[in-house]
Design a protein around this motif. Structure first.
Motif: not given
Ligand code: UDP
Ligand code: MG
Length: 325
Positions: A23, A27, A38-39, A58, A64
């Motif tokens: 993450y 990012t 967006e992930i 999230c 996310v």
């Protein structure tokens, strides 16, 4: 809805050791790049803390999103779900274990901006993987190329960027046994390779044991070629031809030298075992295809989602989830 340029799709199966690092690295790369993004994480029915950890992320970061599967449906299905829900004009599929470097994404997006529809990562080296894995992968990709008419690039995994148009085309392919990189070659469009060195897994073990590798390989071959069936029938023809010759030979022997044909138990057994083996093999190949036809005919959905996070309003193309609580 907000405009999103790039959706990053990350399948996760029992990856609690790598989530935080994945993450933060993703990012960092995307922030520095400056395009809107967006992930989308897909929790593929993990049995560890993957789901909780992803939900946590999230909560803190709405860029996310999470697709939470009701059980383990497999890597190829997970990335399919990611593509079904992605909103970006382009999307990047990347492994969750940091074997594919996220730092490559900006270059991929640049190549996409130059007009390429698919930018696929080609592995020029693979680190931290067993000799067995490298060997089988190498042989498989080449075998697949020989067997199929579709030109599927060798040494290429699922790490790639695709344009929205490619994604829409893929959504029209309803098959259940999905070999996604093959399907992408099949739909065509302008494709370009970008070379990279595949790193070691950041942490944890591979989630592709031999059984899953074999299934992926079979899916790849069976859904793009019926040459195994053709090979069976050629083999059958050749063998019956030689059997016929041998039959003539035995017959003549019986007529002209009636006493020499008494012995022959060993050859009888050998021939019988050999032919029975071949027949079972051929039946197995036919069975594989029939099983796949059965799978397709049932028409079950590809995956079942138990929860969507940060994109509850989005509709998947295949079916809706009903909210009860
Ligand atoms: N994966 C998945 N479902 C599975 C198996 C794997 O979503 O049933 C994910 C896994 O979490 C990882 C990616 O697919 O993000 C690739 O798996 P892995 O790294 O274990 O495969 P390898 O790189 O060893 O081929
Ligand atoms: Mg991996």
């Amino acid at each position: 809805m907000e405009e999103i340029v790039c959706s990053v799709i990350v399948p996760m199966y029992n990856e609690e050791d790598v989530i935080a690092e994945t993450y933060s690295r993703l990012t960092r790369v995307m922030e520095n790049f400056g395009e809107s993004y967006e992930i989308i994480f897909i929790n593929d029915g993990s049995k560890d803390r993957t789901r909780e950890m992803l939900l946590e992320i999230c909560k803190a970061d709405t860029r996310v999103k999470l697709i939470d599967f009701a059980r383990n449906f497999g890597h190829q299905v997970a990335i399919t779900a990611g593509m079904d829900y992605a909103a970006g004009q382009c999307m990047v599929i990347i492994d969750g274990d940091l074997q594919d470097p996220p730092e490559l994404i900006p270059d991929m997006v640049r190549l996409w901006r130059e007009g390429n529809d698919v930018v696929y990562g080609k592995r020029i080296s693979r680190q931290g993987e067993t000799f067995f894995k490298k060997m089988t992968a190498k042989v498989f990709y080449r075998l697949l190329n020989k067997l199929t008419d579709v030109d599927i690039p060798v040494d290429t995994g699922d790490f790639r960027l695709i344009d929205r148009r490619v994604c829409e085309a893929l959504k029209q392919l309803p098959e259940r046994s999905r070999y996604v990189r093959g399907l992408m070659s099949w739909v065509g469009f302008k494709q370009v390779a970008i070379e990279f060195e595949r790193n070691e897994r950041f942490a944890g073990q591979t989630k592709y044991p031999f059984k899953k590798m074999l299934k992926l390989a079979m899916d790849g071959i069976m859904s793009f070629s019926y040459k195994p069936l053709k090979i069976s029938s050629y083999l059958g023809t050749i063998l019956s031809f030689f059997s016929f010759l041998y039959f003539i030979f035995v017959l003549l022997q019986k007529i002209f030298f009636p006493h020499t044909t008494q012995s022959g138990w060993a050859s009888l057994i050998a021939v019988s075992l050999f032919f029975n083996g071949i027949i079972l093999l051929m039946l197995g190949i036919i069975g594989e295809y029939i099983g796949r036809i059965y799978d397709e005919a049932r028409g079950r959905p590809l995956y079942i989602i138990s929860e969507l996070k940060n994109m509850e309003d989005r509709e998947g193309p295949r079916y809706k989830i009903n909210k009860t609580r």
